[in-house]
Each structure stands twice: as structure tokens, then as C-alpha cells.
Write an enzyme that holds these catalytic residues in place. Sequence first.
Site, PDB file in Angstrom:
ATOM      1  N   ASP A  21      18.763 -17.820 -12.684  1.00 34.91           N
ATOM      2  CA  ASP A  21      18.272 -16.498 -13.071  1.00 34.91           C
ATOM      3  C   ASP A  21      16.949 -16.304 -12.345  1.00 34.91           C
ATOM      4  O   ASP A  21      15.950 -16.965 -12.665  1.00 34.91           O
ATOM      5  CB  ASP A  21      18.072 -16.437 -14.588  1.00 34.91           C
ATOM      6  CG  ASP A  21      17.536 -15.091 -15.065  1.00 34.91           C
ATOM      7  OD1 ASP A  21      17.111 -14.270 -14.230  1.00 34.91           O
ATOM      8  OD2 ASP A  21      17.526 -14.872 -16.297  1.00 34.91           O
ATOM      9  N   LEU A  32      28.164  -8.493  -2.167  1.00 28.76           N
ATOM     10  CA  LEU A  32      27.705  -8.986  -0.876  1.00 28.76           C
ATOM     11  C   LEU A  32      27.480 -10.500  -0.895  1.00 28.76           C
ATOM     12  O   LEU A  32      27.775 -11.183   0.083  1.00 28.76           O
ATOM     13  CB  LEU A  32      26.405  -8.283  -0.486  1.00 28.76           C
ATOM     14  CG  LEU A  32      26.515  -6.796  -0.147  1.00 28.76           C
ATOM     15  CD1 LEU A  32      25.128  -6.174  -0.076  1.00 28.76           C
ATOM     16  CD2 LEU A  32      27.257  -6.592   1.175  1.00 28.76           C
ATOM     17  N   ASN A  46      19.532 -12.791  -2.121  1.00 28.81           N
ATOM     18  CA  ASN A  46      20.449 -11.660  -2.200  1.00 28.81           C
ATOM     19  C   ASN A  46      20.417 -10.947  -3.552  1.00 28.81           C
ATOM     20  O   ASN A  46      20.742  -9.763  -3.634  1.00 28.81           O
ATOM     21  CB  ASN A  46      21.872 -12.164  -1.916  1.00 28.81           C
ATOM     22  CG  ASN A  46      22.927 -11.125  -2.250  1.00 28.81           C
ATOM     23  OD1 ASN A  46      23.098 -10.131  -1.551  1.00 28.81           O
ATOM     24  ND2 ASN A  46      23.651 -11.337  -3.346  1.00 28.81           N
ATOM     25  N   LYS A  49      12.249  -2.488  -2.272  1.00 31.14           N
ATOM     26  CA  LYS A  49      12.734  -3.047  -1.010  1.00 31.14           C
ATOM     27  C   LYS A  49      11.677  -2.967   0.087  1.00 31.14           C
ATOM     28  O   LYS A  49      11.648  -3.816   0.995  1.00 31.14           O
ATOM     29  CB  LYS A  49      14.015  -2.322  -0.589  1.00 31.14           C
ATOM     30  CG  LYS A  49      15.211  -2.654  -1.480  1.00 31.14           C
ATOM     31  CD  LYS A  49      15.491  -4.150  -1.540  1.00 31.14           C
ATOM     32  CE  LYS A  49      16.758  -4.493  -2.303  1.00 31.14           C
ATOM     33  NZ  LYS A  49      17.025  -5.946  -2.338  1.00 31.14           N
ATOM     34  N   THR A  65      29.885  -1.700  -3.390  1.00 32.65           N
ATOM     35  CA  THR A  65      29.632  -2.794  -4.317  1.00 32.65           C
ATOM     36  C   THR A  65      29.422  -2.220  -5.715  1.00 32.65           C
ATOM     37  O   THR A  65      29.356  -1.011  -5.910  1.00 32.65           O
ATOM     38  CB  THR A  65      28.370  -3.593  -3.919  1.00 32.65           C
ATOM     39  OG1 THR A  65      27.208  -2.776  -4.116  1.00 32.65           O
ATOM     40  CG2 THR A  65      28.424  -4.060  -2.478  1.00 32.65           C
ATOM     41  N   TYR A  85      13.728   1.836  -6.465  1.00 33.47           N
ATOM     42  CA  TYR A  85      14.495   0.914  -5.637  1.00 33.47           C
ATOM     43  C   TYR A  85      13.906   0.843  -4.224  1.00 33.47           C
ATOM     44  O   TYR A  85      13.728  -0.249  -3.671  1.00 33.47           O
ATOM     45  CB  TYR A  85      15.951   1.366  -5.564  1.00 33.47           C
ATOM     46  CG  TYR A  85      16.842   0.436  -4.772  1.00 33.47           C
ATOM     47  CD1 TYR A  85      17.280  -0.768  -5.315  1.00 33.47           C
ATOM     48  CD2 TYR A  85      17.236   0.750  -3.475  1.00 33.47           C
ATOM     49  CE1 TYR A  85      18.090  -1.631  -4.588  1.00 33.47           C
ATOM     50  CE2 TYR A  85      18.056  -0.101  -2.744  1.00 33.47           C
ATOM     51  CZ  TYR A  85      18.475  -1.288  -3.302  1.00 33.47           C
ATOM     52  OH  TYR A  85      19.273  -2.145  -2.573  1.00 33.47           O
TER      53      TYR A  85
END
Length: 230
Positions: free
Chosen positions: A53, A13, A80, A160, A189, A156
Site C-alpha cells: 500500500d 496498465l 505505477n 502528475k 482502464t 489530477y
Amino acid sequence: MGVILITGGNKGLGRETARRLLALGHTVHIGARDAGRGRAAAEELGSGFVQLDVTDDASVAAAAAELTRGEGRLDVLINNAGVFEGVVGPEELTAGQAEAVYAVNVFGVVRVTHAFLPLLRAADSPAIVNVSSGLGSFGVVNDPARSEGAHAVPLYASSKAAVGMLTVQYAKGLPDIRVNAVDPGFTATDLNANSGPQSLEEGTDAIVRMATAAGGPTGTFSDRSGPLPW
């Protein structure tokens, strides 16, 4: 045209976002942890490159110093860079796994945002775009009509969700900067072994739209189709 930095910009992305923004005439710098891969991607795209990083204070500070010398301002920061640990259920989830994912997905956003605030404030209409996920939305994962609620991915999803709250709080606390979160949707991806049904172009629609929405909203969460619940 603006000066834009995309973290995790050497593939997926991030790379497609860079390609599209370059085509619109913006000055784009991609940040990548791996200097070799990052430079190679930048050469192919025709973008700038900074080694970055998001888990390392010194790396992020050096990237900010480099852009300060080279550009003097940053119009848009696109947070991102992210990782997905795989489908780890509640019974298997460990604190060590959580620390590794949060180091990138959450603490990385904080670290990069903090370091680049002076450069953002040197721009006339600065913006931050945080790349989140529908999996981080309480409204989405509890909607039986949405596929995001079919699996338990606590690590995850919670990372988010934290990005969502950071977005809201940054938008409240930084009224001079537009801060928004976007959900790319389930896009093919490396994070999902290219299993997503959306193309990279479809997955970057919301990112590009919010990055180029001069004078647009702040404190929002949306995907390519429109607003999403938090």
C-alpha cells in the site's frame, strides 16, 4: 534479465506491463494494496507478489524487506500506482480531496522510492520509471492541438506535474540511477471507465521501453511516440 517491481500491478496498465515484461524473460513482482486481488493476478500472470500500500510506511517497508530477502536487488522500480478523483473543477476542489490524491500519486512515489533505494543500488544498472500523464505537462495542456487542454482537472493534473518535478530532481540527485517519467496516453482502464481510445498494449509501450532501456537516458519525459515537454 532484470528484477522488476510494479506498484499497482494487479490491474490495468500495471498488469499489462507485468505481462509484457514477463514475456521478455524478466523476473517481475507486482505490488498491490489488496492482497487477495494481488495474489490472484500474480498467479494468473506467473509473477511474484508483494502486498504494498503506497500510502502506508509499514506496508512499503515490509515489501522492501520481503524483496531484499527473496531477490537481494531491484533492477527496475515502476511507480505505477495512481488514482483519479474524477473531473473535479476548481470551484469544487477541496483540500481533503487533494490530500487523498496526493497521498497516492505523489507521496506514494516518494515513499516507495525511498524504501527501495538500497535494493536499487544493489543492482548493476538500476532504473526508476514514474508513470505520469500528459495532463501533468505544462507544454501539453497549453497546446491547443492536444486534447489534454480541453478540460480543467486541477487535482489530477497538478499531482502528475509534481511527479514530473520529482523525476527531474531524482535524476539530478541520484546520478547512479536512471530516473524517467512516461505518459501512457489516454488508455482504456478502470481510471476512466475504460473510455480511453488506446489499448492496454499501446498504453504500456512507453513504460516497457523505458524499463528495458539499459544504459538509456535519465531525467526525461516521453510517451509511446517520443519526447514530451515538461
